[in-house]
Design a protein around this motif. Structure first.
Motif, PDB file in Angstrom:
ATOM      1  N   GLN A  87       0.303 122.866 133.968  1.00 11.14           N
ATOM      2  CA  GLN A  87      -0.342 123.296 132.731  1.00 11.14           C
ATOM      3  C   GLN A  87      -1.853 123.041 132.770  1.00 11.14           C
ATOM      4  OE1 GLN A  87       2.092 121.033 129.988  1.00 11.14           O
ATOM      5  NE2 GLN A  87       3.288 122.841 129.411  1.00 11.14           N
ATOM      6  N   ASP A 127       4.722 124.558 125.537  1.00  6.64           N
ATOM      7  CA  ASP A 127       3.807 125.676 125.788  1.00  6.64           C
ATOM      8  C   ASP A 127       2.393 125.239 125.464  1.00  6.64           C
ATOM      9  OD1 ASP A 127       3.564 125.875 122.930  1.00  6.64           O
ATOM     10  OD2 ASP A 127       5.410 127.054 122.914  1.00  6.64           O
ATOM     11  N   TYR A 149      -0.359 136.774 134.312  1.00  6.44           N
ATOM     12  CA  TYR A 149       0.553 136.460 133.215  1.00  6.44           C
ATOM     13  C   TYR A 149       1.201 137.742 132.683  1.00  6.44           C
ATOM     14  CZ  TYR A 149      -1.271 131.710 132.966  1.00  6.44           C
ATOM     15  OH  TYR A 149      -1.617 130.418 133.265  1.00  6.44           O
ATOM     16  N   GLN A 152       5.253 138.243 126.890  1.00  7.77           N
ATOM     17  CA  GLN A 152       6.669 138.142 126.527  1.00  7.77           C
ATOM     18  C   GLN A 152       6.934 138.594 125.098  1.00  7.77           C
ATOM     19  OE1 GLN A 152       8.888 137.256 128.930  1.00  7.77           O
ATOM     20  NE2 GLN A 152       7.080 137.213 130.249  1.00  7.77           N
ATOM     21  N   VAL A 160       2.562 135.946 123.230  1.00  7.34           N
ATOM     22  CA  VAL A 160       3.064 134.923 124.151  1.00  7.34           C
ATOM     23  C   VAL A 160       3.024 135.458 125.579  1.00  7.34           C
ATOM     24  CG1 VAL A 160       4.986 133.410 124.731  1.00  7.34           C
ATOM     25  CG2 VAL A 160       4.551 133.998 122.332  1.00  7.34           C
ATOM     26  N   TYR A 161       2.427 134.676 126.468  1.00  8.94           N
ATOM     27  CA  TYR A 161       2.320 135.033 127.878  1.00  8.94           C
ATOM     28  C   TYR A 161       3.004 133.973 128.730  1.00  8.94           C
ATOM     29  CZ  TYR A 161      -1.412 138.176 126.299  1.00  8.94           C
ATOM     30  OH  TYR A 161      -2.137 139.157 125.658  1.00  8.94           O
ATOM     31  N   SER A 162       3.534 134.399 129.883  1.00  8.42           N
ATOM     32  CA  SER A 162       4.158 133.428 130.785  1.00  8.42           C
ATOM     33  C   SER A 162       3.873 133.802 132.231  1.00  8.42           C
ATOM     34  CB  SER A 162       5.669 133.364 130.552  1.00  8.42           C
ATOM     35  OG  SER A 162       6.287 134.571 130.952  1.00  8.42           O
ATOM     36  N   VAL A 167       3.789 128.678 129.857  1.00  5.69           N
ATOM     37  CA  VAL A 167       3.883 129.581 128.704  1.00  5.69           C
ATOM     38  C   VAL A 167       2.657 129.349 127.825  1.00  5.69           C
ATOM     39  CG1 VAL A 167       5.220 130.258 126.675  1.00  5.69           C
ATOM     40  CG2 VAL A 167       6.404 129.531 128.768  1.00  5.69           C
ATOM     41  N   GLU A 169       0.767 130.461 124.235  1.00  2.00           N
ATOM     42  CA  GLU A 169       0.768 131.147 122.938  1.00  2.00           C
ATOM     43  C   GLU A 169      -0.684 131.385 122.549  1.00  2.00           C
ATOM     44  OE1 GLU A 169       2.969 129.370 119.803  1.00  2.00           O
ATOM     45  OE2 GLU A 169       4.910 129.630 120.802  1.00  2.00           O
TER      46      GLU A 169
END
Length: 405
Positions: A87, A127, A149, A152, A160-162, A167, A169
Motif C-alpha cells: 500500500q 483500502d 489500475y 471496479q 473504486v480502483y484495484s 484497492v 477509493e
C-alpha cells in the motif's frame, strides 16, 4: 440492551490495543487459556497482527501450548506487513504521478493516521481513501488506468480502483447525508481540499479538520451497523500524539455546529476508559450509555457485521420511540424499508441529489435492483427485520439517541 458484564477477554484485548496506541509494553500474564476468544476479537476487528506483536514476550511459551493459534497469528502478521508495504508503494506511485500531472490528491483516514502508531504497518487498512477535485475526475481516471489500475465500481462521488491486493477509493466528496438529524454533512465537508497542507512532502488534511471528519465517519458507521475498535484507537492515537498541536476548542466549536459534539464526548469517554488517554473534554452522560456503546462496538467487529445487518437498522429506527411491537411498529418497519430517506435514495440515481423531482426514478431503480439483481439480499434483509432481536435494537437505538445519533 444496557451493555454487558465485565469480560476479562475484552478487557485484555482493549488493554493490548491501548498499549499499542501509546507504544507501551504490557504484561499480560498467561494468555493461553483464553487465547481463542482473544484472537476472535482481534480477527473481527482486523487487529490480529497487532495482538501478535503485543504478545512478543509470550510467543515462545504460547508456541508450546497453542502452536496452531500462534502460527495463524504469525501468518496474519506477515500478511499485514506485506499489505502495508504494498500500500505504501502504491500510494507513493500514485502521489508522484498525480503531482507530476498537477492534480491535487490527498490520502486520508488510515493512510494519514498510520504514521501516528509506533509500528505503522500494523495499523491495517482494507483500502486506501483519497480525495481529488470533481473537475479532475476524468484526468485522474486516465492516470489510474495508465498505472495499471482497473475501475471496479463507479458510484457517484466514489470510484473504486484495484490492482493486485491494492484497492483505492477515489472520492470527489468525503461525506454523505443520512445520519437522521437533518444536518447537511455533504455541504459541511464540501471544502475539504481547502483544508489541506504539505507535510513531509505529502498533501494531508489539517489536524483539526481531520479530527472533525473522523468523528463524523465514526458517527456514520455507528448510525448504521457499527464502528470498530480500530476507529476509536485512531482518535486515541491523535489525542496521544498530537494533543498539543491541535486547537481542541476549534474542534469542539465545529463539532457542535455539526451536531456531533455529544458523539465526540462519548468517543472521548471510550478513549479514556479503554486506553487511559486524557481528553480535552470529558464524557458526563449516564454510565449505562457508555457500557452499551462499548458492547455495541466490541461485539460487532470492524463495521458491526459480526452481529448486525441492514435489517437491524430498519428495526432500530422503527423502535426509536417505543418498545411497542404491535401493528404500528410493523407499519413503521415496512415504511422504513419501502420509503427510505432522500439521502439514501440518491445513491441509486446520483442526478436526483441535485434534482429532487428525479427521486421517483431513484426509488424505482432501487426497487428494480432489489427485486432482480439483489433479490437474495432483499429477502435476507426482510427476514432480518422481522426475525431479529427487537429488544437489542430498541436499546441500541436508545443508546445512539443519548449520544446524539
Amino acid at each position: 440492551m444496557r451493555g454487558e458484564k465485565e469480560n476479562p477477554t475484552r478487557s485484555l484485548f482493549l488493554k493490548m490495543v491501548g498499549d499499542f496506541v501509546v507504544g507501551r509494553t504490557g504484561n499480560y500474564g498467561d494468555c493461553s487459556e483464553g487465547l481463542d476468544a482473544l484472537l476472535h476479537l482481534a480477527r473481527i476487528h482486523s487487529l490480529e497482527a497487532m495482538v501478535y506483536y503485543m504478545l512478543k514476550e509470550q510467543r515462545e511459551k504460547l508456541k508450546t501450548k497453542c502452536p496452531d493459534q500462534v502460527r495463524n497469528m504469525q501468518n496474519a502478521y506477515n500478511s499485514a506487513i506485506y499489505m502495508a508495504v504494498s500500500q505504501e508503494t502504491g500510494m507513493a506511485e500514485i502521489e508522484e504521478t498525480f503531482r507530476n500531472a498537477g492534480i491535487p490528491l490527498v490520502f486520508f483516514k488510515g493512510a494519514q493516521l498510520r504514521a501516528l502508531y509506533s509500528v505503522p504497518e500494523l495499523r491495517t487498512m482494507g483500502d486506501l481513501d483519497c480525495l481529488i477535485c470533481p473537475e479532475d475526475r476524468e484526468k485522474a481516471h486516465r492516470l489510474m488506468c495508465q498505472l495499471g489500475y482497473k475501475r471496479q465500481e463507479q458510484e457517484g462521488a466514489v470510484w473504486v480502483y484495484s490492482m493486485g491486493t491494492i484497492v483505492v477509493e477515489m472520492h470527489t466528496k468525503i461525506a454523505r447525508n443520512g445520519l437522521g438529524n437533518g444536518f447537511d454533512y455533504q455541504e459541511f465537508f464540501s471544502d475539504a481540499m481547502e483544508h489541506t497542507k504539505m507535510q513531509n512532502g505529502k498533501l494531508c488534511f489539517e489536524g483539526e479538520y481531520h479530527v472533525c471528519y473522523l468523528i463524523y465517519h465514526i458517527a456514520k458507521h455507528l448510525s448504521s451497523t457499527g464502528a470498530g475498535v480500530r476507529m476509536i484507537a485512531d482518535i486515541a492515537a491523535i489525542l496521544h500524539c498530537d494533543q498539543g498541536d491541535i486547537d481542541w476548542e476549534f474542534v469542539q466549536c465545529q463539532l457542535e455546529q455539526a451536531q456531533l459534539w455529544e458523539t465526540a464526548l462519548a468517543i472521548y469517554g471510550l478513549c479514556n476508559r479503554w486506553f487511559g488517554i486524557d481528553t480535552s473534554a470529558s464524557y458526563r452522560g449516564p454510565e449505562w450509555v457508555l457500557d452499551a456503546l462499548e458492547a455495541y462496538i466490541v461485539s460487532g467487529g470492524t463495521f458491526g457485521f459480526e452481529l448486525r445487518g441492514s435489517g437491524d437498522i430498519y428495526r432500530r429506527n422503527a423502535l426509536r420511540e417505543s418498545m411497542d411491537r404491535g401493528w404500528h411498529y410493523r407499519l413503521r418497519l415496512m415504511c422504513e424499508y419501502l420509503f427510505p430517506s432522500k439521502a439514501y435514495l440518491t445513491k441509486y440515481f446520483p442526478p436526483s441529489e441535485k434534482h429532487g423531482w428525479l427521486l421517483p426514478v431513484a426509488w424505482l431503480r432501487r426497487c428494480w435492483l432489489g427485486a432482480f439483481r439483489r433479490k437474495h439480499h432483499s429477502i435476507a434483509t426482510i427476514r432480518s427485520m422481522t426475525d431479529g432481536d427487537a429488544d437489542r435494537s430498541y436499546w441500541e437505538g436508545r443508546m445512539l439517541k443519548e449520544i446524539g445519533l
